[in-house]
Scaffold this active site. Structure first.
Site, PDB file in Angstrom:
ATOM      1  N   LYS A 155       0.819  -1.221   0.000  1.00  0.00           N
ATOM      2  CA  LYS A 155       0.000   0.000   0.000  1.00  0.00           C
ATOM      3  C   LYS A 155       0.850   1.267   0.000  1.00  0.00           C
ATOM      4  O   LYS A 155       0.486   2.254  -0.656  1.00  0.00           O
ATOM      5  CB  LYS A 155      -0.958   0.015   1.196  1.00  0.00           C
ATOM      6  CG  LYS A 155      -0.303   0.136   2.557  1.00  0.00           C
ATOM      7  CD  LYS A 155      -1.358   0.127   3.657  1.00  0.00           C
ATOM      8  CE  LYS A 155      -0.709   0.173   5.022  1.00  0.00           C
ATOM      9  NZ  LYS A 155      -0.020   1.426   5.303  1.00  0.00           N
ATOM     10  N   THR A 156       1.962   1.287   0.729  1.00  0.00           N
ATOM     11  CA  THR A 156       2.787   2.494   0.754  1.00  0.00           C
ATOM     12  C   THR A 156       3.331   2.801  -0.637  1.00  0.00           C
ATOM     13  O   THR A 156       3.392   3.961  -1.051  1.00  0.00           O
ATOM     14  CB  THR A 156       3.943   2.344   1.768  1.00  0.00           C
ATOM     15  OG1 THR A 156       3.399   2.031   3.052  1.00  0.00           O
ATOM     16  CG2 THR A 156       4.738   3.632   1.860  1.00  0.00           C
ATOM     17  N   ASP A 160      -3.820   7.282   4.736  1.00  0.00           N
ATOM     18  CA  ASP A 160      -3.340   5.920   4.982  1.00  0.00           C
ATOM     19  C   ASP A 160      -4.014   5.368   6.242  1.00  0.00           C
ATOM     20  O   ASP A 160      -4.448   6.123   7.109  1.00  0.00           O
ATOM     21  CB  ASP A 160      -1.814   5.956   5.156  1.00  0.00           C
ATOM     22  CG  ASP A 160      -1.206   4.566   5.160  1.00  0.00           C
ATOM     23  OD1 ASP A 160      -1.884   3.605   4.730  1.00  0.00           O
ATOM     24  OD2 ASP A 160      -0.050   4.432   5.594  1.00  0.00           O
ATOM     25  N   GLU A 161      -4.089   4.031   6.345  1.00  0.00           N
ATOM     26  CA  GLU A 161      -4.698   3.362   7.508  1.00  0.00           C
ATOM     27  C   GLU A 161      -6.086   3.943   7.793  1.00  0.00           C
ATOM     28  O   GLU A 161      -6.447   4.233   8.932  1.00  0.00           O
ATOM     29  CB  GLU A 161      -3.796   3.504   8.749  1.00  0.00           C
ATOM     30  CG  GLU A 161      -2.395   2.960   8.570  1.00  0.00           C
ATOM     31  CD  GLU A 161      -2.336   1.428   8.520  1.00  0.00           C
ATOM     32  OE1 GLU A 161      -3.396   0.776   8.512  1.00  0.00           O
ATOM     33  OE2 GLU A 161      -1.211   0.896   8.470  1.00  0.00           O
ATOM     34  N   GLN A 182      -8.470  -5.183   9.074  1.00  0.00           N
ATOM     35  CA  GLN A 182      -7.447  -4.824  10.060  1.00  0.00           C
ATOM     36  C   GLN A 182      -7.898  -3.664  10.958  1.00  0.00           C
ATOM     37  O   GLN A 182      -7.067  -2.956  11.526  1.00  0.00           O
ATOM     38  CB  GLN A 182      -6.140  -4.462   9.354  1.00  0.00           C
ATOM     39  CG  GLN A 182      -5.526  -5.628   8.583  1.00  0.00           C
ATOM     40  CD  GLN A 182      -4.146  -5.299   8.041  1.00  0.00           C
ATOM     41  OE1 GLN A 182      -3.163  -5.214   8.778  1.00  0.00           O
ATOM     42  NE2 GLN A 182      -4.066  -5.099   6.740  1.00  0.00           N
ATOM     43  N   ARG A 193       1.275 -11.195  10.207  1.00  0.00           N
ATOM     44  CA  ARG A 193       2.597 -10.608  10.483  1.00  0.00           C
ATOM     45  C   ARG A 193       3.706 -11.550  10.029  1.00  0.00           C
ATOM     46  O   ARG A 193       4.867 -11.139   9.884  1.00  0.00           O
ATOM     47  CB  ARG A 193       2.795 -10.345  11.989  1.00  0.00           C
ATOM     48  CG  ARG A 193       1.832  -9.366  12.650  1.00  0.00           C
ATOM     49  CD  ARG A 193       1.666  -8.085  11.900  1.00  0.00           C
ATOM     50  NE  ARG A 193       0.529  -8.160  10.995  1.00  0.00           N
ATOM     51  CZ  ARG A 193       0.318  -7.337   9.988  1.00  0.00           C
ATOM     52  NH1 ARG A 193       1.177  -6.380   9.718  1.00  0.00           N
ATOM     53  NH2 ARG A 193      -0.751  -7.459   9.206  1.00  0.00           N
TER      54      ARG A 193
END
Length: 699
Positions: A33-34, A215-216, A251, A635
């Site tokens: 995503k970044t 973001d997020e 998430q 993770r």
């Protein structure tokens, strides 16, 4: 960081090139995503937008810094320098520094940290213990994140405790106004109030940003959503809805602090032309890990369809282990680390070869108290580790002491900072004197600092007490004058060293500590802090307040933004150590080898015996706990071990452990994922013996 390729996949390309309206990028775990955000910034620059017209908002300074550094590598240093990359809170600081006077703040307002807030709440509510003040703090913060003030909170209070909290909130609001101070929640709610009520300010801020990326997005609360809506809703229809939200409903794990998944539901309602683009290709984990994650999250209702997949092959099976108790589980964790290191470290997907490092391992758990037994066993085995979310450098008492002085330079009306600074180190100004000063300041509606210079103060207390207060005031005024004109690293360092010497801070530390070793350690922290400020005065490149600067600044200019910098600071030291972390703190991170521990009913999903929840609340809570399990699973890059307890501690008692329902939801084939511990130990020893036998002998 997910190992994303240089070439964007079709879904990523679609997200980057959609510029005609609002866009929601459903970025699954490890989906790059970044990279998408940075590439979209570059695409927006290609269309003719100026860098300063692009705002990229995230939740931590670390994430903002990473985004800016990656943008710099793609679009160059000059363009990256002018991008408005910041946290939500830093953006709020920027808005209030420029336009705070429109909502009653003076330009040099103070930002209270959590300790300051606790002190004000104790005083406002007449509480004698931190436990009660902390409960008020949580309740008030949740109300603020829902966009409520004290009057609105009183109207919805469910019981007597909440009614009291609303009354305390009222007095708390009055004190913040008197102190010309804000807390962290105010850094979002006050800019929102400004844009809602002031058409001119709203138009100005809407004109500043031609495209906003968030973001997020799943971590936003109700107030942040309304702030975003106002920023991207100018009257010009051609510009309305120029934003990109990047998030993952699977998430969303911060409901307990006000984040709401409803913000994802509202997007298509508020923006009917919203383009939804799922990123499903995962560049982090193996197939077996992703299948387990997909099976678990399938138990939740879906806002948007998404299923993760990767090209890394199945990899090692996910392993389940059942331990006798906490001590046994910690021993198994140590064996897990030692065993993989003994094997030489080649990962199942062949992405990494060579010796496995300690930093390749993470032990993840639901609650902080579960870390203790793992710390003990790791120390016994001489395995280095760090506890994520431990005491920050900036949370240390000596750093908070000096920050109180610096806050007072910026805003002399900051009463909490005044009280800490005037008593640290002590200078003969006792509680009686401060009590009389407080009564005098309240009577005449003055700040404590302003009150100490009043000519009529002498009538309230003795000449010796007044002299002590005046001496303190003189020190503050002299330091403020010097800080206002001192710039450059060397001069700033000299000024600050002279200051701590003048107030006798080193002597204070050595007199207040039981051992010289502890005092020396604290003094070293003071010197590090002085160096930290001096580097910023000298023009060290940094990201604070949403602005990337490399020009020299005065000590006072650095002090003006210090509260938000240190409160959001994250020290990212590259160390070869095992990570112990809560599942919440692990979000956004990844490790080759992960062990999820304490995966039992009552722990994950967490349930307190004291809680009485309605069926609806219980369902919502369970869904968030399931998302937390999903975060933990994703993770892991190559190896995942899930551990449950046959017996677990519950308070002072030991109770039977029931494996978490989430283990069954993973749908793992038991024959392929479980391994007898004795057989595994034999295999590890055999592998090690074979390697030793193959090693060359030296006579």
């Amino acid at each position: 960081m997910a190992n994303t390729p240089d070439i964007l996949n079709p879904a990523q390309l679609q997200a980057v090139h959609h510029l005609s309206g609002p866009c929601l990028v459903l970025a699954g775990a490890g989906s790059g995503k970044t990279r998408v955000i940075v590439q979209k910034i570059a695409r927006l620059l290609q269309t003719g937008l100026a860098p300063r017209e692009i705002a990229a908002i995230t939740f931590t300074n670390k994430a903002a810094q990473e985004m800016r550094e990656r943008a710099k590598g793609l679009v160059g240093g000059r363009a990256a320098k002018d991008l408005a990359v910041s946290t939500f809170h830093s953006l709020g600081v920027r808005i209030l520094r420029e336009d705070g006077t429109r909502v009653g703040l003076k330009q040099k307002f103070s930002i209270l940290d959590a300790d300051d807030v606790m002190g004000v709440l104790r005083e406002a509510g007449g509480a004698t213990d931190n436990k009660q003040a902390r409960q008020w703090q949580w309740t008030i913060s949740l109300w603020k994140n829902q966009g409520l003030d004290s009057d609105a909170a009183a109207a919805i209070a469910k019981d007597a405790d909440e009614q009291v909290a609303a009354q305390v909130m009222k007095r708390y609001e009055e004190r913040l106004a008197a102190y010309q101070a804000v807390d962290f929640d105010d850094l979002i709610s006050l800019p929102l109030k400004l844009l809602q009520r002031d058409a001119e300010a709203r138009a100005n801020w809407q004109a500043k940003f031609r495209h906003v990326l968030v973001d997020e997005y799943q971590d936003t609360n109700a107030v942040q959503y309304e702030l975003l809506k106002l920023l991207v809703s100018p009257d010009d229809p051609a510009r309305r809805g120029r934003f990109t939200a990047v998030g993952d409903d699977d998430q969303s794990i911060y409901g307990w602090r006000g984040a709401t998944i409803d913000n994802l539901r509202r997007l298509p309602q508020d923006w009917p032309d919203l383009k939804v683009i799922p990123l499903e290709q995962n560049y982090r984990s193996t197939g077996n890990i992703l299948r387990a994650a997909n099976h678990v999250i399938a138990g939740n209702p879906k806002l948007f369809e998404k299923k993760l997949w990767s090209e890394f092959g199945d990899g090692d099976p996910v392993r389940l282990i059942e331990c006798d108790g906490e001590e046994h589980e910690a021993e198994r964790a140590v064996a897990f680390i030692q065993g993989l290191r003994a094997q030489g470290g080649a990962l199942a997907d062949d992405r990494t070869t060579g010796q496995t490092k300690f930093s390749d391992f993470a032990i993840l758990y639901r609650a902080n108290h579960l870390a203790r037994v793992f710390e003990k066993k790791l120390r016994t085995a001489n395995i280095p580790y760090k506890v994520s979310g431990g005491t920050s450098f900036f949370d240390r008492a000596e750093i908070k002491d000096l920050c109180a002085w610096l806050r007072l330079l910026v805003n002399p009306d900051d009463d909490p900072a005044f009280l800490r600074a005037v008593t640290t180190p002590r200078r003969g100004i006792g509680h009686t004197t401060l009590g009389k000063l407080g009564a005098f300041s309240a009577q005449w509606k003055l700040s404590l600092f302003a009150a100490l210079f009043s000519k009529s103060l002498a009538a309230q207390m003795g000449a010796k007490a007044v002299h002590g207060l005046h001496e303190f005031g003189r020190l503050v005024n002299e330091l403020q004058a010097q800080a206002e004109r001192t710039t450059g690293a060397d001069d700033a360092r000299a000024l600050l060293l002279g200051w701590v010497k003048d107030i006798g801070y080193e002597n204070y530390l050595f007199e207040s500590e039981d051992s010289e070793k502890a005092a020396a350690s604290r003094w070293t922290n003071v010197l590090d802090f002085i160096d930290w400020i001096a580097r910023r005065c000298g023009g060290e490149k940094r990201n604070d307040g949403g602005v990337y600067e490399d020009e020299k600044q005065t000590v006072l200019q650095v002090a003006q933004t210090i509260s938000v910098i240190i409160s959001l600071a994250e020290r990212d030291e590259e160390q070869d150590v095992v990570t112990l972390s809560t599942l919440h703190a692990s979000k956004g991170l990844e490790w080759p080898h992960v062990m999820l521990v304490g995966v039992n009913e009552g722990l994950l999903p967490f349930k307190s015996d004291a809680e009485e929840m309605s069926a609806e609340v219980s369902k919502t809570r369970l869904e968030e706990e399931r998302r937390l399990m999903y975060v933990g699973i994703t993770r892991a890059r190559s190896t995942l071990v899930v551990s449950s307890l046959r017996r677990r501690k519950k308070g002072r008692d030991t109770v039977q452990g029931v494996p978490s329902r989430f283990i069954a939801e993973m749908k793992l084939h038991e024959a392929t994922v479980q391994e007898n511990p004795r057989e595994r130990l034999k295999r590890i020893r055999a592998d090690l013996a074979a390697k030793l036998a193959a090693a060359p002998h030296v006579d």
